[in-house]
Design a protein around this motif. Structure first.
Motif, PDB file in Angstrom:
ATOM      1  N   LEU A  68      33.386  35.280  46.408  1.00 45.59           N
ATOM      2  CA  LEU A  68      33.899  35.527  45.064  1.00 45.59           C
ATOM      3  C   LEU A  68      32.739  35.356  43.943  1.00 45.59           C
ATOM      4  O   LEU A  68      31.999  34.470  43.871  1.00 45.59           O
ATOM      5  CB  LEU A  68      35.028  34.393  44.733  1.00 45.59           C
ATOM      6  CG  LEU A  68      36.128  34.609  43.697  1.00 45.59           C
ATOM      7  CD1 LEU A  68      36.817  35.835  44.134  1.00 45.59           C
ATOM      8  CD2 LEU A  68      36.873  33.567  43.481  1.00 45.59           C
ATOM      9  N   THR A  69      32.622  36.515  43.385  1.00 48.50           N
ATOM     10  CA  THR A  69      31.416  36.740  42.405  1.00 48.50           C
ATOM     11  C   THR A  69      31.990  37.406  40.910  1.00 48.50           C
ATOM     12  O   THR A  69      32.567  38.539  40.974  1.00 48.50           O
ATOM     13  CB  THR A  69      30.208  37.682  42.841  1.00 48.50           C
ATOM     14  OG1 THR A  69      29.891  37.046  44.389  1.00 48.50           O
ATOM     15  CG2 THR A  69      29.283  37.228  41.873  1.00 48.50           C
ATOM     16  N   VAL A  70      31.875  36.479  40.050  1.00 43.77           N
ATOM     17  CA  VAL A  70      32.090  37.190  38.608  1.00 43.77           C
ATOM     18  C   VAL A  70      30.726  37.804  38.183  1.00 43.77           C
ATOM     19  O   VAL A  70      29.720  37.219  38.129  1.00 43.77           O
ATOM     20  CB  VAL A  70      32.533  36.211  37.578  1.00 43.77           C
ATOM     21  CG1 VAL A  70      32.798  36.644  36.382  1.00 43.77           C
ATOM     22  CG2 VAL A  70      33.972  35.297  38.289  1.00 43.77           C
ATOM     23  N   HIS A  71      31.038  39.099  37.846  1.00 41.07           N
ATOM     24  CA  HIS A  71      29.914  39.870  37.280  1.00 41.07           C
ATOM     25  C   HIS A  71      30.347  40.208  35.847  1.00 41.07           C
ATOM     26  O   HIS A  71      31.051  41.334  35.373  1.00 41.07           O
ATOM     27  CB  HIS A  71      29.762  41.140  38.143  1.00 41.07           C
ATOM     28  CG  HIS A  71      29.314  40.975  39.403  1.00 41.07           C
ATOM     29  ND1 HIS A  71      27.983  40.822  39.779  1.00 41.07           N
ATOM     30  CD2 HIS A  71      30.007  41.291  40.500  1.00 41.07           C
ATOM     31  CE1 HIS A  71      28.160  40.754  41.041  1.00 41.07           C
ATOM     32  NE2 HIS A  71      29.144  41.152  41.612  1.00 41.07           N
ATOM     33  N   ASN A  72      29.648  39.534  34.783  1.00 41.95           N
ATOM     34  CA  ASN A  72      30.200  39.472  33.492  1.00 41.95           C
ATOM     35  C   ASN A  72      29.620  40.739  32.819  1.00 41.95           C
ATOM     36  O   ASN A  72      30.265  41.316  31.847  1.00 41.95           O
ATOM     37  CB  ASN A  72      29.851  38.213  32.649  1.00 41.95           C
ATOM     38  CG  ASN A  72      30.809  37.056  32.853  1.00 41.95           C
ATOM     39  OD1 ASN A  72      32.022  37.335  32.718  1.00 41.95           O
ATOM     40  ND2 ASN A  72      30.145  36.055  33.164  1.00 41.95           N
ATOM     41  N   GLN A  73      28.335  41.278  33.249  1.00 38.02           N
ATOM     42  CA  GLN A  73      27.742  42.492  32.576  1.00 38.02           C
ATOM     43  C   GLN A  73      28.689  43.700  33.101  1.00 38.02           C
ATOM     44  O   GLN A  73      28.953  44.579  32.063  1.00 38.02           O
ATOM     45  CB  GLN A  73      26.363  42.676  33.326  1.00 38.02           C
ATOM     46  CG  GLN A  73      25.456  41.578  32.570  1.00 38.02           C
ATOM     47  CD  GLN A  73      25.269  41.774  31.132  1.00 38.02           C
ATOM     48  OE1 GLN A  73      25.895  41.063  30.412  1.00 38.02           O
ATOM     49  NE2 GLN A  73      24.371  42.821  30.604  1.00 38.02           N
ATOM     50  N   SER A  74      29.214  43.902  34.151  1.00 35.56           N
ATOM     51  CA  SER A  74      29.967  45.010  34.603  1.00 35.56           C
ATOM     52  C   SER A  74      31.469  44.676  34.638  1.00 35.56           C
ATOM     53  O   SER A  74      32.116  45.692  34.638  1.00 35.56           O
ATOM     54  CB  SER A  74      29.449  45.377  35.919  1.00 35.56           C
ATOM     55  OG  SER A  74      29.808  44.405  36.930  1.00 35.56           O
ATOM     56  N   ARG A  75      31.717  43.531  34.086  1.00 32.87           N
ATOM     57  CA  ARG A  75      33.141  43.093  34.111  1.00 32.87           C
ATOM     58  C   ARG A  75      33.967  43.675  35.270  1.00 32.87           C
ATOM     59  O   ARG A  75      35.207  44.126  35.201  1.00 32.87           O
ATOM     60  CB  ARG A  75      33.667  43.875  32.718  1.00 32.87           C
ATOM     61  CG  ARG A  75      33.146  43.497  31.505  1.00 32.87           C
ATOM     62  CD  ARG A  75      34.046  43.801  30.322  1.00 32.87           C
ATOM     63  NE  ARG A  75      33.874  43.253  28.997  1.00 32.87           N
ATOM     64  CZ  ARG A  75      32.667  43.601  28.336  1.00 32.87           C
ATOM     65  NH1 ARG A  75      32.055  44.906  28.756  1.00 32.87           N
ATOM     66  NH2 ARG A  75      32.255  43.399  27.249  1.00 32.87           N
ATOM     67  N   ARG A  76      33.561  42.892  36.439  1.00 28.44           N
ATOM     68  CA  ARG A  76      33.981  43.166  37.523  1.00 28.44           C
ATOM     69  C   ARG A  76      34.079  41.723  38.387  1.00 28.44           C
ATOM     70  O   ARG A  76      33.159  41.033  38.160  1.00 28.44           O
ATOM     71  CB  ARG A  76      33.248  44.226  38.680  1.00 28.44           C
ATOM     72  CG  ARG A  76      33.319  45.643  37.871  1.00 28.44           C
ATOM     73  CD  ARG A  76      32.489  46.625  38.512  1.00 28.44           C
ATOM     74  NE  ARG A  76      33.753  47.315  39.449  1.00 28.44           N
ATOM     75  CZ  ARG A  76      34.444  48.280  39.240  1.00 28.44           C
ATOM     76  NH1 ARG A  76      34.491  48.605  37.991  1.00 28.44           N
ATOM     77  NH2 ARG A  76      35.355  48.730  39.918  1.00 28.44           N
ATOM     78  N   LEU A  77      35.161  41.638  39.227  1.00 31.56           N
ATOM     79  CA  LEU A  77      35.231  40.544  40.079  1.00 31.56           C
ATOM     80  C   LEU A  77      35.057  40.927  41.463  1.00 31.56           C
ATOM     81  O   LEU A  77      35.826  41.893  41.871  1.00 31.56           O
ATOM     82  CB  LEU A  77      36.650  39.772  40.085  1.00 31.56           C
ATOM     83  CG  LEU A  77      36.826  38.603  40.785  1.00 31.56           C
ATOM     84  CD1 LEU A  77      35.911  37.432  40.522  1.00 31.56           C
ATOM     85  CD2 LEU A  77      38.246  38.250  40.873  1.00 31.56           C
ATOM     86  N   GLU A  78      34.163  40.675  42.228  1.00 33.36           N
ATOM     87  CA  GLU A  78      33.742  41.048  43.528  1.00 33.36           C
ATOM     88  C   GLU A  78      34.467  40.080  44.450  1.00 33.36           C
ATOM     89  O   GLU A  78      34.092  38.721  44.252  1.00 33.36           O
ATOM     90  CB  GLU A  78      32.135  41.249  43.633  1.00 33.36           C
ATOM     91  CG  GLU A  78      31.840  41.882  45.191  1.00 33.36           C
ATOM     92  CD  GLU A  78      30.465  42.068  45.262  1.00 33.36           C
ATOM     93  OE1 GLU A  78      29.869  42.166  46.510  1.00 33.36           O
ATOM     94  OE2 GLU A  78      29.712  41.996  44.235  1.00 33.36           O
ATOM     95  N   VAL A  79      35.252  40.457  45.364  1.00 33.62           N
ATOM     96  CA  VAL A  79      35.710  39.511  46.473  1.00 33.62           C
ATOM     97  C   VAL A  79      35.551  40.163  47.635  1.00 33.62           C
ATOM     98  O   VAL A  79      35.787  41.256  47.909  1.00 33.62           O
ATOM     99  CB  VAL A  79      37.290  39.469  46.064  1.00 33.62           C
ATOM    100  CG1 VAL A  79      37.859  38.540  46.771  1.00 33.62           C
ATOM    101  CG2 VAL A  79      37.676  39.482  44.616  1.00 33.62           C
ATOM    102  N   GLU A  80      35.097  39.223  48.775  1.00 37.47           N
ATOM    103  CA  GLU A  80      34.749  39.622  50.065  1.00 37.47           C
ATOM    104  C   GLU A  80      35.665  38.965  50.922  1.00 37.47           C
ATOM    105  O   GLU A  80      36.074  37.658  50.616  1.00 37.47           O
ATOM    106  CB  GLU A  80      33.477  39.186  50.417  1.00 37.47           C
ATOM    107  CG  GLU A  80      32.409  39.828  49.736  1.00 37.47           C
ATOM    108  CD  GLU A  80      30.896  39.293  49.622  1.00 37.47           C
ATOM    109  OE1 GLU A  80      30.625  38.584  50.794  1.00 37.47           O
ATOM    110  OE2 GLU A  80      30.441  39.294  48.705  1.00 37.47           O
ATOM    111  N   PHE A  81      36.487  39.499  51.829  1.00 34.95           N
ATOM    112  CA  PHE A  81      37.443  38.783  52.870  1.00 34.95           C
ATOM    113  C   PHE A  81      36.860  38.607  54.259  1.00 34.95           C
ATOM    114  O   PHE A  81      35.896  39.301  54.609  1.00 34.95           O
ATOM    115  CB  PHE A  81      38.753  39.396  52.689  1.00 34.95           C
ATOM    116  CG  PHE A  81      39.372  39.391  51.314  1.00 34.95           C
ATOM    117  CD1 PHE A  81      40.307  38.482  51.195  1.00 34.95           C
ATOM    118  CD2 PHE A  81      39.259  40.177  50.279  1.00 34.95           C
ATOM    119  CE1 PHE A  81      40.697  38.192  50.058  1.00 34.95           C
ATOM    120  CE2 PHE A  81      39.861  40.118  49.130  1.00 34.95           C
ATOM    121  CZ  PHE A  81      40.926  39.007  49.033  1.00 34.95           C
TER     122      PHE A  81
END
Length: 141
Positions: A8-21
């Motif tokens: 789970l990674t918060v990317h504040n620059q691109s305003r996206r939450l990356e989620v790997e399952f």
């Protein structure tokens, strides 16, 4: 068996939450989509047709994320909203269906009277939720 996140990674620059399952799926979900599809009662309402259309969330950020047990996260958005519990299954669905959810969101903005890509700018309010229009004619009778 419920899917479990492995990253789970918060990317504040691109305003996206990356989620790997754990099934190998990897989603990059815009904060704006997370915010307008918040599973909170404030957004979803208390039944079908009770949803509140969220506007002005294009620039929304995530100020923090709290884990909730082993099944969910509770983000705090930069607009102060923090009552949505995002279960792993819900995050997976948001990631998997983000194109159709985005299209639905844009259709709802258009139905509310916002043309093109408008309605997403910070400070936007829903028509009819601002100052109440006067219904009097203004003449003394």
């Amino acid at each position: 068996m419920s899917k479990q996140p492995t990253g789970l990674t918060v990317h504040n620059q691109s305003r996206r939450l990356e989620v790997e399952f754990d099934d190998g799926a990897n989603f990059s979900i815009p904060f704006e989509l997370l915010r307008v599809y918040s599973p909170s009662a404030e957004v979803k309402g208390h039944g079908p047709g009770q949803e509140t259309l969220q506007v002005g969330k294009r620039e929304v950020g995530i100020a923090g994320i709290e884990p909730v047990g082993n099944y969910a996260i509770q983000p705090t958005f930069s607009d102060g909203h923090n009552t949505g519990l995002y279960t792993w299954d819900y995050l997976y669905r948001l990631g998997q269906e983000q194109d159709s959810l985005w299209a639905d969101y844009m259709a709802r903005l258009h139905a509310a009277g916002f043309a093109g890509d408008s309605g997403r700018e910070t400070g936007t309010v829903l028509p009819g939720t601002g100052a109440k229009a006067s219904h009097g004619c203004g003449h003394k009778h």
